[in-house]
Design an enzyme around this catalytic site. Structure first.
Site, mmCIF file in Angstrom:
data_model
loop_
_atom_site.group_PDB
_atom_site.id
_atom_site.type_symbol
_atom_site.label_atom_id
_atom_site.label_comp_id
_atom_site.label_asym_id
_atom_site.label_seq_id
_atom_site.Cartn_x
_atom_site.Cartn_y
_atom_site.Cartn_z
ATOM 1 N N HIS A 128 27.755 136.834 41.556
ATOM 2 C CA HIS A 128 27.364 136.138 40.317
ATOM 3 C C HIS A 128 28.530 135.349 39.702
ATOM 4 C CE1 HIS A 128 23.755 138.270 40.799
ATOM 5 N NE2 HIS A 128 24.056 139.361 40.144
ATOM 6 N N CYS A 374 23.201 146.280 43.993
ATOM 7 C CA CYS A 374 23.065 144.863 44.370
ATOM 8 C C CYS A 374 24.395 144.132 44.397
ATOM 9 C CB CYS A 374 22.108 144.162 43.417
ATOM 10 S SG CYS A 374 20.421 144.779 43.549
ATOM 11 N N PHE A 375 25.490 144.800 44.095
ATOM 12 C CA PHE A 375 26.838 144.252 44.272
ATOM 13 C C PHE A 375 27.044 142.903 43.568
ATOM 14 C CE2 PHE A 375 25.165 146.181 48.232
ATOM 15 C CZ PHE A 375 25.655 147.462 48.001
ATOM 16 N N CYS A 376 26.464 142.766 42.388
ATOM 17 C CA CYS A 376 26.593 141.499 41.621
ATOM 18 C C CYS A 376 26.155 140.299 42.443
ATOM 19 C CB CYS A 376 28.031 141.293 41.132
ATOM 20 S SG CYS A 376 28.570 142.518 39.966
ATOM 21 N N ALA A 377 25.123 140.494 43.245
ATOM 22 C CA ALA A 377 24.621 139.386 44.071
ATOM 23 C C ALA A 377 23.104 139.549 44.181
ATOM 24 C CB ALA A 377 25.284 139.403 45.443
#
Ligand SMILES: Cc1ncc(COP(=O)(O)O)c(C=O)c1O
Length: 468
Positions: A128, A374-377
Site C-alpha cells: 500500500h 494481507c501484508f499491506c497488499a
C-alpha cells in the site's frame, strides 16, 4: 558455498538470534524469526557502532562544539555511504533521509508537483505504501498481474501506451513483499523513459537482498528514484532514504516546513534551502542514519553476492521442504530451481486451517515468528486468493462492522541473512504437527483483530524487558 557453512559465520554477526522465548507449555526455545520482510534484527556491528556513536552524539548542523561537528560529519558521511550503496553519482543524485520507505514515497508523491489528471502507473502487486501516496495526488492506474502473481508485462506495455501522454511516473516494487517476485525493473525503466515518464523502484524489499545500481541519468534504464528502509536492512533505528534526481528535488516547496528547510525567513517571505535540507524538516534522526551506514558497511563487507547466494539456497531448500509437508499450498513461484530469480519470501496456507490460527500456534507453541494476513497488499492478496468482487464486498462489510475473523489471507515466511536450513526443518516439523492436530492450546479468535490466542496463558513481557 554450501548452505550450512555460510550461516555459522554470518549468524554470529547478528544480535538477538539466540534469544530464548517462552512457549505455551512452560518450556522455552530459541526464537526463529521468519518475518524479515517486515523488519530485521540489528547486525552486531550496527548495535555496537550506535552505542559508540551516542558517546559523541549532539544535534547536527550549526552546532559549534566538537560533538555537534562530529555528529554533522557522521550524518553527512552516512548520506554519502547511502548514495554509494546504490552506486549513485552525487553530482546528479541526492539522498534524503526519511523515517522509512512509506515516508520516502509520500515525499516523492508530493515533490513531483503533480496535477490531478497526471497519471502514475503502479501495479496490483504493490505494498500500500507504493500505491496510496499516489492516489492522493494524481490518477493512479494499476498494472495487472498474471494468475501466479507475477507482473503482467503485456498489461504494462498496454497501459504505458494508453496513458503515454499523461504518465509522469511509473513506480514499481523491485521485489514483492508477498511472493518475493523480482520485477524486471531495468527493462521497465527503459520502457518508461521512452514514454517520457520517471521511473521509481520501491526498494524496501530489494535493498537488503540484492545489489542496486541506480544508473546514470543518461543511461536509458536508470532509476530516477529509489526508496528504502533501514529497519529491513539490519539497522532498526528509524531511518529510511529517498534517493533520486537532484534536479527534481531542487524545485518546488518542501512537503514539511519548518526548521532546517530554509535559507532565510522574513515575516512575509521564505527562501527555501537547497535539497536535501529543504526536504528534511526539523531535527533529523542522526543515530538512524549512522546505523544505516554501519549496516551498509557490513553488508558490503559480507558481499551482496554472498547475501543473495545464501538466501537463494535457503529459498530453494524451503520450497522443497515445505512442498513435502502434507496440505501445504505455496503461492507464487513454487519451483526451487528458480530460487535465484526471486527473494526468500514465501506465502503459503495449510489447507483447511485458518492462516490466523496456524501462525498463532507456530508462535505460541513452536517459537516461530511468521506473519499472517494481507501484508499491506490487499488488492494483490485478493488476486492471489482468487477472491471475487462479491466475496471481497462481504469481507469489507464485516470488517467495517469490526469483525475481522473471516479476512482472507496467507501465512508468510521471509528469510534474513542469518536464517538456517535447520530453522526451516523446525518449521516443517511444526506444520506437520499442527496439521495432525498435535498441539496443546485451546485457541479462541478475537473478532476485532482476527487473531487467535491460547486460553489461559499470555506471556509476561515485562519480566523479559522491564519497562512498565
Ligand atoms: C515492498 C514494500 N514497500 C514499502 C514498504 C513500506 O516500508 P516501511 O514500513 O518501512 O515504510 C514495505 C514494508 O513492508 C514493503 O515491503
Amino acid at each position: 558455498l554450501p548452505c550450512q557453512t555460510i550461516p555459522e559465520t554470518l549468524r554470529d554477526r547478528f544480535s538477538g538470534v539466540s534469544t530464548r522465548i517462552p512457549l505455551l507449555h512452560g518450556e522455552d526455545a530459541i526464537y526463529i524469526n521468519f518475518d524479515n520482510a517486515a523488519s530485521t534484527p540489528p547486525l552486531h556491528a550496527v548495535q555496537s557502532g550506535v552505542d559508540r556513536f551516542v558517546e559523541y552524539y549532539a544535534s547536527v548542523h550549526r552546532g559549534t562544539g566538537f560533538k555537534s561537528q562530529l555528529s554533522t560529519w557522521a550524518y553527512e558521511t552516512a548520506r554519502a555511504a547511502t548514495l554509494r550503496f546504490v552506486d549513485a553519482d552525487p553530482a546528479e543524485r541526492t539522498c534524503i533521509f526519511v523515517k522509512n520507505s512509506t515516508e520516502a514515497i509520500n515525499k516523492l508523491a508530493h515533490r513531483l508537483n503533480l496535477e490531478p489528471d497526471d497519471v502514475i502507473l503502479t501495479t496490483v502487486m504493490e505494498h500500500h505504501s507504493n500505491d496510496l501516496p499516489f492516489r492522493a495526488v494524481a490518477e493512479t492506474v494499476h498494472i495487472d498481474v498474471c494468475p501466479d502473481g507475477s507482473l503482467d508485462e503485456d498489461d504494462f506495455d498496454r497501459k504505458l501506451t494508453q496513458y503515454s501522454d499523461r504518465v509522469r511516473l511509473v513506480s514499481i516494487s523491485g521485489a514483492s513483499n508477498v511472493t518475493g517476485f523480482l520485477n524486471p525493473v531495468r527493462r521497465l525503466a527503459a520502457k518508461s523513459h521512452a514514454a517520457g515518464a520517471y521511473f521509481m523502484v520501491d526498494s524496501a524489499q530489494l535493498a537488503p537482498h540484492r545489489t542496486i545500481h541506480i544508473g546514470a541519468l543518461d543511461e536509458p534504464d536508470h532509476f530516477d528514484f529509489i526508496a528504502l528502509s533501514a529497519h529491513k536492512m539490519y539497522a532498526p533505528y528509524g531511518t529510511g532514504a529517498l534517493i533520486g534526481r537532484t534536479d527534481v528535488f531542487s524545485h518546488g516547496d518542501p512537503d514539511l516546513r519548518g526548521g532546517g528547510t530554509v535559507d532565510i525567513v522574513t515575516l512575509d517571505d521564505v527562501v527555501w534551502a537547497d535539497t536535501p535540507e529543504r526536504d528534511e524538516a526539523g531535527s533529523p534522526n542522526v543515530v538512524g542514519a549512522v546505523a544505516l551506514a554501519l549496516a551498509i558497511r557490513e553488508l558490503t563487507e559480507i558481499g551482496m553476492d554472498v547475501v543473495a547466494q545464501h538466501e537463494t539456497e535457503l529459498t530453494a531448500y524451503a520450497l522443497e521442504t515445505l512442498s513435502q509437508v502434507p496440505d501445504v499450498h505455496i503461492f507464487g513461484d513454487t519451483n526451487p530451481t528458480r530460487a535465484h530469480e526471486r527473494l526468500g519470501v514465501i506465502p503459503f496456507l495449510l489447507e483447511g486451517k485458518s492462516h490466523f490460527l496456524v501462525s498463532a500456534i507456530l508462535g505460541y507453541e513452536f517459537g516461530i515468528g511468521v506473519r499472517a494476513g494481507c501484508f499491506c497488499a490487499h488488492p494483490y492478496l485478493l488476486r492471489l486468493l482468487d477472491v471475487d468482487t462479491e466475496a471481497a464486498r462481504r469481507v469489507r462489510e464485516k470488517m467495517v462492522a469490526g469483525d475481522r475473523r473471516d479476512i482472507p489471507g496467507l501465512i508468510r515466511i521471509s528469510f534474513g541473512l542469518y536464517n538456517t536450513t535447520e530453522e526451516i526443518d523446525r518449521l516443517a516439523q511444526a506444520l506437520e504437527a499442527i496439521q495432525r492436530g498435535d498441539y496443546q492450546g485451546r485457541y479462541t479468535q478475537d473478532a476485532s483483530s482476527g487473531e487467535y490466542r491460547p486460553e489461559g496463558w499470555a506471556p509476561d513481557f515485562n519480566s523479559y524487558f522491564p519497562l512498565a
